[in-house]
Design a protein around this motif. Sequence first.
Motif, mmCIF file in Angstrom:
data_model
loop_
_atom_site.group_PDB
_atom_site.id
_atom_site.type_symbol
_atom_site.label_atom_id
_atom_site.label_comp_id
_atom_site.label_asym_id
_atom_site.label_seq_id
_atom_site.Cartn_x
_atom_site.Cartn_y
_atom_site.Cartn_z
ATOM 1 N N TRP A 261 -1.176 21.367 -48.691
ATOM 2 C CA TRP A 261 -0.031 21.404 -47.770
ATOM 3 C C TRP A 261 -0.329 20.621 -46.499
ATOM 4 N N ASP A 262 -1.438 19.904 -46.498
ATOM 5 C CA ASP A 262 -1.873 19.178 -45.306
ATOM 6 C C ASP A 262 -1.572 17.690 -45.480
ATOM 7 N N ASP A 263 -0.555 17.203 -44.769
ATOM 8 C CA ASP A 263 -0.195 15.790 -44.876
ATOM 9 C C ASP A 263 -1.320 14.865 -44.447
ATOM 10 N N SER A 264 -2.218 15.347 -43.618
ATOM 11 C CA SER A 264 -3.257 14.471 -43.080
ATOM 12 C C SER A 264 -4.342 14.136 -44.094
ATOM 13 N N ASP A 265 -4.292 14.743 -45.300
ATOM 14 C CA ASP A 265 -5.341 14.453 -46.277
ATOM 15 C C ASP A 265 -5.049 13.196 -47.101
ATOM 16 N N THR A 266 -3.908 12.562 -46.816
ATOM 17 C CA THR A 266 -3.534 11.345 -47.540
ATOM 18 C C THR A 266 -3.099 10.281 -46.548
ATOM 19 N N GLN A 267 -3.689 9.093 -46.690
ATOM 20 C CA GLN A 267 -3.351 7.983 -45.803
ATOM 21 C C GLN A 267 -2.688 6.886 -46.623
ATOM 22 N N ASP A 268 -1.439 6.587 -46.321
ATOM 23 C CA ASP A 268 -0.788 5.520 -47.067
ATOM 24 C C ASP A 268 -1.227 4.160 -46.521
ATOM 25 N N ALA A 269 -0.789 3.091 -47.176
ATOM 26 C CA ALA A 269 -1.326 1.756 -46.892
ATOM 27 C C ALA A 269 -0.657 1.049 -45.724
ATOM 28 N N VAL A 270 0.451 1.566 -45.246
ATOM 29 C CA VAL A 270 1.207 0.869 -44.201
ATOM 30 C C VAL A 270 0.365 0.704 -42.942
ATOM 31 N N HIS A 271 0.302 -0.522 -42.467
ATOM 32 C CA HIS A 271 -0.433 -0.907 -41.256
ATOM 33 C C HIS A 271 -1.950 -0.848 -41.400
ATOM 34 N N GLN A 272 -2.450 -0.554 -42.586
ATOM 35 C CA GLN A 272 -3.883 -0.667 -42.789
ATOM 36 C C GLN A 272 -4.249 -2.144 -42.981
ATOM 37 N N ARG A 273 -5.510 -2.452 -42.768
ATOM 38 C CA ARG A 273 -5.952 -3.850 -42.811
ATOM 39 C C ARG A 273 -6.934 -4.063 -43.950
ATOM 40 N N VAL A 274 -6.655 -5.059 -44.776
ATOM 41 C CA VAL A 274 -7.565 -5.449 -45.839
ATOM 42 C C VAL A 274 -8.235 -6.763 -45.447
ATOM 43 N N GLY A 275 -9.549 -6.772 -45.554
ATOM 44 C CA GLY A 275 -10.320 -7.994 -45.338
ATOM 45 C C GLY A 275 -10.790 -8.513 -46.684
ATOM 46 N N ILE A 276 -10.444 -9.754 -46.993
ATOM 47 C CA ILE A 276 -10.749 -10.309 -48.311
ATOM 48 C C ILE A 276 -11.838 -11.362 -48.146
ATOM 49 N N LEU A 277 -13.033 -11.003 -48.594
ATOM 50 C CA LEU A 277 -14.187 -11.889 -48.468
ATOM 51 C C LEU A 277 -14.270 -12.735 -49.736
ATOM 52 N N GLY A 278 -13.743 -13.959 -49.627
ATOM 53 C CA GLY A 278 -13.596 -14.845 -50.763
ATOM 54 C C GLY A 278 -12.119 -14.985 -51.091
ATOM 55 N N TYR A 279 -11.436 -15.886 -50.380
ATOM 56 C CA TYR A 279 -9.983 -15.978 -50.509
ATOM 57 C C TYR A 279 -9.604 -17.012 -51.561
ATOM 58 N N GLY A 280 -9.961 -16.693 -52.817
ATOM 59 C CA GLY A 280 -9.586 -17.537 -53.944
ATOM 60 C C GLY A 280 -8.364 -16.976 -54.641
ATOM 61 N N SER A 281 -8.242 -17.249 -55.923
ATOM 62 C CA SER A 281 -7.035 -16.844 -56.648
ATOM 63 C C SER A 281 -6.876 -15.329 -56.683
ATOM 64 N N ILE A 282 -7.980 -14.608 -56.866
ATOM 65 C CA ILE A 282 -7.899 -13.148 -56.882
ATOM 66 C C ILE A 282 -7.535 -12.626 -55.500
ATOM 67 N N GLY A 283 -8.246 -13.104 -54.496
ATOM 68 C CA GLY A 283 -7.991 -12.651 -53.134
ATOM 69 C C GLY A 283 -6.569 -12.922 -52.692
ATOM 70 N N ARG A 284 -6.026 -14.048 -53.103
ATOM 71 C CA ARG A 284 -4.660 -14.402 -52.701
ATOM 72 C C ARG A 284 -3.617 -13.488 -53.350
ATOM 73 N N GLN A 285 -3.875 -13.064 -54.588
ATOM 74 C CA GLN A 285 -2.947 -12.124 -55.215
ATOM 75 C C GLN A 285 -3.093 -10.735 -54.610
ATOM 76 N N VAL A 286 -4.309 -10.357 -54.236
ATOM 77 C CA VAL A 286 -4.500 -9.100 -53.505
ATOM 78 C C VAL A 286 -3.691 -9.130 -52.209
ATOM 79 N N ALA A 287 -3.764 -10.252 -51.522
ATOM 80 C CA ALA A 287 -3.018 -10.388 -50.268
ATOM 81 C C ALA A 287 -1.522 -10.230 -50.498
ATOM 82 N N ARG A 288 -1.028 -10.817 -51.573
ATOM 83 C CA ARG A 288 0.411 -10.739 -51.868
ATOM 84 C C ARG A 288 0.846 -9.289 -52.084
ATOM 85 N N VAL A 289 0.074 -8.557 -52.877
ATOM 86 C CA VAL A 289 0.422 -7.164 -53.157
ATOM 87 C C VAL A 289 0.247 -6.312 -51.903
ATOM 88 N N ALA A 290 -0.835 -6.553 -51.174
ATOM 89 C CA ALA A 290 -1.106 -5.769 -49.968
ATOM 90 C C ALA A 290 -0.002 -5.955 -48.928
#
Length: 376
Positions: free
Chosen positions: A164-193
């Motif tokens: 019953w504790d909303d604070s136990d789950t953090q959704d992705a909005v406004h979180q930051r992903v750092g992609i080390l190696g921005y190739g084809s995989i990283g670019r698709q991760v960026a698109r979804v993120a």
Amino acid sequence: MRNILPENPSGTPVAEMSADRDLKGHKLLMLVPWEPPAEYLDSLHKTFPGLEVVHSNWDTWRLQTLPTDITEEDWKTVTILLTGPRFPTKEAAPNLQLVQLQSAGANYILNNPLFTDTDIAFCTANGVHGPQIAEWIICTFLAFQHNIPRFLDNMKEHKWERSWDDSDTQDAVHQRVGILGYGSIGRQVARVAKAMGMDVYAYTNRPRPTPESRRDHSYIVPGLGDPEGILPSKWFSGTKPEEINEFLSADLDLLVLSVPLTPQTQGMIAAPQFEVLKGKRTYVTNIGRGPVINTDDLITALNEGLIRGAALDVTDPEPLPKEHPLWDAKNIIITPHVSGNSNNYNHRLLDILRINLGRLSEGKEFMNKVSRKRGY
């Protein structure tokens, strides 16, 4: 084996060849353990009427030798080869001009004389993995954020344990992903993120200061990825530890490691880097190669809470022994190097091959060509 060609009389390296629209005098040998679709072969014949195509049903990943149905005389006429980690000698295939690899990685060719002692073009299948590996990355991150592993364990025990504790789950909005190696995989991760409301930081080994330098010239599944390089809000670059640490200190919620294994990337993430990441307790995902992370230091970082968790599709060692302590580290998700699996893999691989046949016919530079200087 079928459709054997006469030997290419010139043996001229690709870089010195003029355009040959029909690919007359060329022979493509496909070493794959599956039948190429008939419609694909028909399209090659229509586009390149001079090209002979030979298929040998052979698994170069499981078998340690080359197929016995390809004779010494046959190899002399091969100009284009589709293969995995098995190759003829340069003496056996004197007219070979293009090797299309089945994998996105090329580390297994770097010490092979066919690569080191010739000018033969080697091209990877970079781009075939983007969609499915990006799904795996986002899937495992969200599974952790939404406590899915715990609920799956509860389900096995028929245990209904609601929070019953909303604070136990953090959704992705406004979180930051750092992609080390921005190739084809990283670019698709960026698109979804970005679609989920995340901020994206990109890291490359070479600076990308201009719009042109940020464009993706590798294979892209139409409509996916980041072909123009416009999704990251900030770019980082470099190869020195202090440059990498600057990137890691940028308040990352999720760190995605998608770099190839090279002498420069081996052990790139170790105890000093985990000390940097502890400021935000970054979640770490590795889909590159296991040795990019120091495994002992990762275990310590997980068990001491320096990072919130980790998802690994690659490990060091690999396969991971049954009794290895990494299995029991806190907040770990491990899969056995399967994130690249997809029923569309072969289709995308053949698409890359078709593109490179077209570039050969036009005398243009190949897609996904391995740099002998960089090793990828």
